[in-house]
Enzyme design. Structure first.
Site, PDB file in Angstrom:
ATOM      1  N   HIS A 155      -6.853   0.884   8.373  1.00 37.94           N
ATOM      2  CA  HIS A 155      -6.078  -0.315   8.765  1.00 37.94           C
ATOM      3  C   HIS A 155      -5.861  -1.244   7.567  1.00 37.94           C
ATOM      4  O   HIS A 155      -5.716  -2.444   7.742  1.00 37.94           O
ATOM      5  CB  HIS A 155      -6.777  -1.090   9.889  1.00 37.94           C
ATOM      6  N   SER A 276      11.632  -7.509 -15.951  1.00 39.78           N
ATOM      7  CA  SER A 276      12.532  -8.341 -15.158  1.00 39.78           C
ATOM      8  C   SER A 276      13.511  -9.019 -16.104  1.00 39.78           C
ATOM      9  O   SER A 276      13.159  -9.370 -17.230  1.00 39.78           O
ATOM     10  CB  SER A 276      11.720  -9.390 -14.401  1.00 39.78           C
ATOM     11  N   LYS A 282       6.969 -10.048 -16.427  1.00 42.67           N
ATOM     12  CA  LYS A 282       6.879  -9.043 -15.373  1.00 42.67           C
ATOM     13  C   LYS A 282       6.796  -7.613 -15.880  1.00 42.67           C
ATOM     14  O   LYS A 282       7.423  -7.240 -16.856  1.00 42.67           O
ATOM     15  CB  LYS A 282       8.107  -9.143 -14.445  1.00 42.67           C
ATOM     16  N   GLU A 289       8.375   2.330  -6.523  1.00 43.54           N
ATOM     17  CA  GLU A 289       9.257   1.809  -5.473  1.00 43.54           C
ATOM     18  C   GLU A 289      10.435   2.745  -5.222  1.00 43.54           C
ATOM     19  O   GLU A 289      10.857   2.939  -4.079  1.00 43.54           O
ATOM     20  CB  GLU A 289       9.764   0.419  -5.866  1.00 43.54           C
TER      21      GLU A 289
END
Ligand code: ARG
Length: 475
Positions: A155, A276, A282, A289
């Site tokens: 979980h 970025s 970043k 992704e």
């Protein structure tokens, strides 16, 4: 060039030609089309529909065309409807009327499905081989981190400590199953549709089983209607590709979470992350992704094909032309995503101290208390209840359950003696799970050994199949 027209007073309207045209995408089938045509010409020669000297000329021209296609000096043009018509145009340019002789006794209906099956066989084997490299990479990381304690989750909440190698090795199992599904796909779908003609079989090609053998198939579709209608092999391949995508998406999700500041487990290599355009600090997990995101289109391709097939009448319908683009897209998607994911896995480093630091947090050793009591003969329901009481006390004191003192533990239950300390630690808990499937360091070492063996066995099978396929393709 159109392959039909005798009964028409005029050619198709421009809008129809535009709708009908598939050559822009089915050109990927060109080399398979040539190979299938060679097998077909051999069949026509055996049945004496084509005289041997003519067959030689046709086959020589097909070979020439094959190397011109390879070099890029022959390709499709605006007048070609599909790959089959483009190749026939090329042959007629070389041989005149004889160039049209080779298509006796077959239809584009059996041709296209044979070409397409060969395309999938070729590419699904390549994907299996790349998956095997992925499994290799995962196995190496699993072995490196076989003794690195980390929290295990259910979980997405701290559950029990594990060794991180176990977490990584689980992915090897998924991808080995994908490879297994591919070999299974190859075994089941190794039957040739060639010789089915339009739908009823071919009067000019009495021994399609010979062409099947020449093309490396282990058998023949015994029903010509089934042969031209069956796209189960396409649906199954798209399902396999989707499942690979789903497995990649789950790895992607993990790497994304693990590389957050909050987790701080994974440090992505500069070459396998992106920046970025506005925030200079970043470093983003874009590969992870994209691995997660691309599963969407892989599933979409499967869903699209299944929707085309649903309720479709048997034998060929033009709807079936819609079977190819989803496959090309899925194959090409996997061809770009798999190498990047392999690179990401090979270059990411994991912070052992940080993972170990969280391994026993969140009362993750509560199960050890219950297990200890069960081993001392306390019924498990009571053991569970007692461990729960320990958690309650620890919570009220603002500490983790393993930080309770010996005195506090034995006050809750007399069987909670100091002997419990042997398993009331991350190291103790993981090494007590030394079964074949467990998370102990030695179990993981044995697991990785077995994964390596399974992978090399699977790879050998794929390599053998690939080399006989390329022998078959070389004409
Ligand atoms: N381009 C077609 C396809 O991909 C080839 C078969 C055409 N057959 C026909 N009867 N119109 O399915």
């Amino acid at each position: 060039m159109a392959l039909w027209g005798g009964r028409f007073s005029q050619g198709p309207a421009q809008s129809v030609a535009a709708l009908s045209r598939s050559v822009d995408f089915d050109w990927r089938l060109a080399q398979y089309d040539i190979r299938v045509n060679v097998a077909h010409v051999h069949g026509l020669t055996a049945s004496k529909v084509i005289a041997a000297p003519d067959a030689e000329k046709i086959i020589a021209a097909l070979k020439e065309l094959s190397s011109e296609i390879e070099k890029g000096s022959f390709t499709y043009n605006d007048s070609d409807e599909d790959v089959h018509s483009a190749i026939e145009r090329g042959l007629i340019a070389k041989l005149g009327a004889l160039g049209g002789a080779f298509r006796a006794g077959r239809s584009r209906n059996d041709l296209v499905v044979t070409d397409f099956k060969l395309y999938i066989i070729d590419h699904i084997m390549e994907i299996a081989q790349t998956l095997s490299l992925l499994v290799d990479a995962l196995n190496r990381v699993a072995a490196d981190y076989k003794g690195a304690l980390a929290p295990g989750f259910t979980h997405l909440q701290h559950a029990q400590p594990i060794n991180f190698g176990h977490e990584i090795a689980k992915h090897s199992h998924s991808f080995l199953r994908d490879i297994d599904r591919i070999t299974d796909w190859l075994d089941r779908n190794s039957i040739s549709p060639l010789g089915a003609g339009a739908l009823a079989g071919s009067a000019l090609q009495p021994h399609p089983e010979k062409s099947a053998e020449e093309l490396g198939f282990t058998g023949l579709h015994l029903n010509s209607i089934d042969a031209v209608s069956d796209r189960d092999f396409v649906a199954e391949a798209l399902f396999i590709f989707s499942l690979i995508g789903i497995h990649l998406s789950r790895i992607g999700e993990e790497f994304t979470i693990w590389s957050t500041t909050e987790f701080g487990w994974a440090k992505l290599d500069d070459a396998f992350s992106t920046g970025s355009s506005i925030m200079p600090q970043k470093k983003n997990p874009d590969i992870a992704e994209l691995a997660r995101g691309k599963s969407g289109r892989l599933i979409g391709n499967l869903t699209g094909l299944l929707t085309v097939l649903k309720g479709l009448p048997f034998a060929y319908n033009r709807d079936l032309q819609e079977d190819k683009e989803p496959v090309f897209d899925s194959v090409e998607t996997l061809q770009v995503i798999l190498p990047a994911v392999i690179g990401m896995i090979e270059t990411t480093t994991f912070d052992r101290a940080r993972m170990a630091g969280g391994a026993v947090a969140g009362h993750a050793l509560a199960t050890e208390i219950a297990d200890f009591l069960a081993r001392s003969g306390v019924p498990f329901s009571q053991a569970h209840e007692t461990s729960g009481k320990c958690v309650r006390l620890a919570d009220s004191l603002g500490i983790d359950v393993h930080e309770l003192t010996d005195a506090q533990l034995s006050e809750i239950h007399p069987s909670l003696t100091p002997a419990i300390r042997a398993t009331l630690s991350g190291e103790g808990a993981t090494s007590s799970r030394a079964s074949l499937n467990g998370t102990s360091t030695s179990s993981i070492a044995a697991q990785v050994e077995s994964l390596v063996a399974q992978n090399s066995k699977a790879l050998k099978k794929i390599e053998d199949a690939r080399s006989s396929f390329s022998r078959m393709m070389s004409i």
